[in-house]
Design a protein around this motif. Structure first.
Motif, PDB file in Angstrom:
ATOM      1  N   TYR A 109      -8.458  -0.885   5.536  1.00 27.91           N
ATOM      2  CA  TYR A 109      -9.051   0.449   5.671  1.00 27.91           C
ATOM      3  C   TYR A 109     -10.566   0.376   5.502  1.00 27.91           C
ATOM      4  O   TYR A 109     -11.073  -0.310   4.609  1.00 27.91           O
ATOM      5  N   ASN A 141     -10.827  -0.837   1.544  1.00 27.00           N
ATOM      6  CA  ASN A 141      -9.808  -1.142   0.546  1.00 27.00           C
ATOM      7  C   ASN A 141      -8.617  -1.816   1.202  1.00 27.00           C
ATOM      8  O   ASN A 141      -8.504  -1.904   2.418  1.00 27.00           O
ATOM      9  N   GLY A 187      -5.517  -1.064   1.331  1.00 30.85           N
ATOM     10  CA  GLY A 187      -4.515  -0.283   2.031  1.00 30.85           C
ATOM     11  C   GLY A 187      -3.169  -0.238   1.327  1.00 30.85           C
ATOM     12  O   GLY A 187      -2.184   0.189   1.908  1.00 30.85           O
ATOM     13  N   ARG A 188      -3.124  -0.670   0.070  1.00 31.56           N
ATOM     14  CA  ARG A 188      -1.861  -0.581  -0.668  1.00 31.56           C
ATOM     15  C   ARG A 188      -1.922   0.620  -1.607  1.00 31.56           C
ATOM     16  O   ARG A 188      -2.903   0.817  -2.313  1.00 31.56           O
ATOM     17  N   ARG A 189      -0.862   1.400  -1.598  1.00 33.09           N
ATOM     18  CA  ARG A 189      -0.871   2.642  -2.366  1.00 33.09           C
ATOM     19  C   ARG A 189      -1.064   2.385  -3.856  1.00 33.09           C
ATOM     20  O   ARG A 189      -1.636   3.179  -4.568  1.00 33.09           O
ATOM     21  N   THR A 190      -0.605   1.246  -4.328  1.00 33.85           N
ATOM     22  CA  THR A 190      -0.736   0.949  -5.765  1.00 33.85           C
ATOM     23  C   THR A 190      -2.063   0.263  -6.078  1.00 33.85           C
ATOM     24  O   THR A 190      -2.331  -0.059  -7.226  1.00 33.85           O
ATOM     25  N   ALA A 191      -2.867  -0.006  -5.087  1.00 35.19           N
ATOM     26  CA  ALA A 191      -4.164  -0.652  -5.323  1.00 35.19           C
ATOM     27  C   ALA A 191      -5.144  -0.147  -4.290  1.00 35.19           C
ATOM     28  O   ALA A 191      -5.522  -0.874  -3.367  1.00 35.19           O
ATOM     29  N   ASN A 192      -5.540   1.127  -4.421  1.00 39.24           N
ATOM     30  CA  ASN A 192      -6.390   1.720  -3.390  1.00 39.24           C
ATOM     31  C   ASN A 192      -7.833   1.891  -3.845  1.00 39.24           C
ATOM     32  O   ASN A 192      -8.525   2.796  -3.402  1.00 39.24           O
ATOM     33  N   GLU A 193      -8.290   0.989  -4.740  1.00 40.75           N
ATOM     34  CA  GLU A 193      -9.688   1.020  -5.144  1.00 40.75           C
ATOM     35  C   GLU A 193     -10.573   0.751  -3.942  1.00 40.75           C
ATOM     36  O   GLU A 193     -10.294  -0.158  -3.152  1.00 40.75           O
ATOM     37  N   GLN A 194     -11.639   1.531  -3.814  1.00 41.43           N
ATOM     38  CA  GLN A 194     -12.577   1.336  -2.704  1.00 41.43           C
ATOM     39  C   GLN A 194     -13.776   0.552  -3.186  1.00 41.43           C
ATOM     40  O   GLN A 194     -14.297   0.788  -4.278  1.00 41.43           O
TER      41      GLN A 194
END
Lengths: 111, 115
Positions: free
Chosen positions: B31, B95, B97-104
């Motif tokens: 993303y 980022n 693109g994982r819902r559990t790791a969406n840090e930008q």
């Protein structure tokens, strides 16, 4: 209305002082991040903290998602802590990944 | 790469000229996001991509702004016929693109000045 609200807008600290910055948000969140924008304009990631508590050196942060706020603690402040601190939030009602930023807290640490 | 890269660092354009900004996301991040920072403290979301597909373009001014993310190329943000009000710092972020790791993770920004 304002969806991400930061307080205070400005903070002047003497070196060595402690402070707390606050971020209120209007809805449930998938993501919450704290950033420090230094005087050169760089955005430094401080914390990725959609919930819970984290610590990194003299900085720590707590997010209470159920009460829709997050706090950033600066302890033993140094002149290098000067800059603008931003809270950015991804609301569950927004498209995935889209961050909304607060207006920031301008911090000046004096020697 | 390990960091989001943006070029150029600074860009100066006369009103009415075209401006093109580039962003290389962190390798493996699917993303990409563009934000505009005006008046020093005000951030505005412009557009997001999932790989080369536009994901959300609700923040893009319709007429003069366009953006692309093509395979094996840096992403780009282009402003046709720049206006004074386009003067801002443009940040790109990516980022995993994982819902559990969406840090930008943000790049250093491109400062656009329109004269």
């Amino acid at each position: 209305g304002i969806q991400v609200e930061q307080s205070p807008p400005d903070l002047i600290l003497q070196e060595g002082a402690n402070s707390t910055l606050r971020c209120n948000f209007s809805d449930s969140v998938n993501n919450l991040q704290w950033f420090h924008q230094n005087p050169w304009g760089q955005l430094i990631n401080l914390f990725y903290i959609p919930s819970g508590t984290k610590q990194n050196g003299r900085l720590s942060a707590t997010t209470v998602a159920t009460e829709r706020y997050s706090l950033l603690y600066i302890s033993s402040s140094q002149t290098t802590d000067s800059g603008v601190y931003f809270c950015a939030v991804e609301m569950t009602t927004d498209s995935w990944g889209k961050l909304q930023f607060g207006a920031g807290t301008q911090v000046v640490v004096t020697p | 790469g390990e960091e989001v890269a943006q070029t150029p660092k600074h860009l100066v354009r006369g009103e009415g000229q075209k401006a093109k900004l580039y962003c290389a996301p962190i390798k493996g991040h699917s993303y990409v996001f563009w934000y505009q920072q005006v008046l020093k403290n005000e951030f505005k979301f412009l557009i997001s991509f999932q790989n080369e597909n536009v994901f959300d373009e609700t923040g893009m001014p319709k007429e003069r702004f366009s953006a692309k993310c093509l395979p094996n190329s840096p992403c780009s943000l282009e402003i046709q016929a720049t206006k004074l009000e386009d003067s801002a710092v443009y940040f790109c972020a990516s980022n995993e693109g994982r819902r559990t790791a969406n840090e930008q993770f943000f790049g250093p920004g491109t400062r656009l000045t329109v004269l």
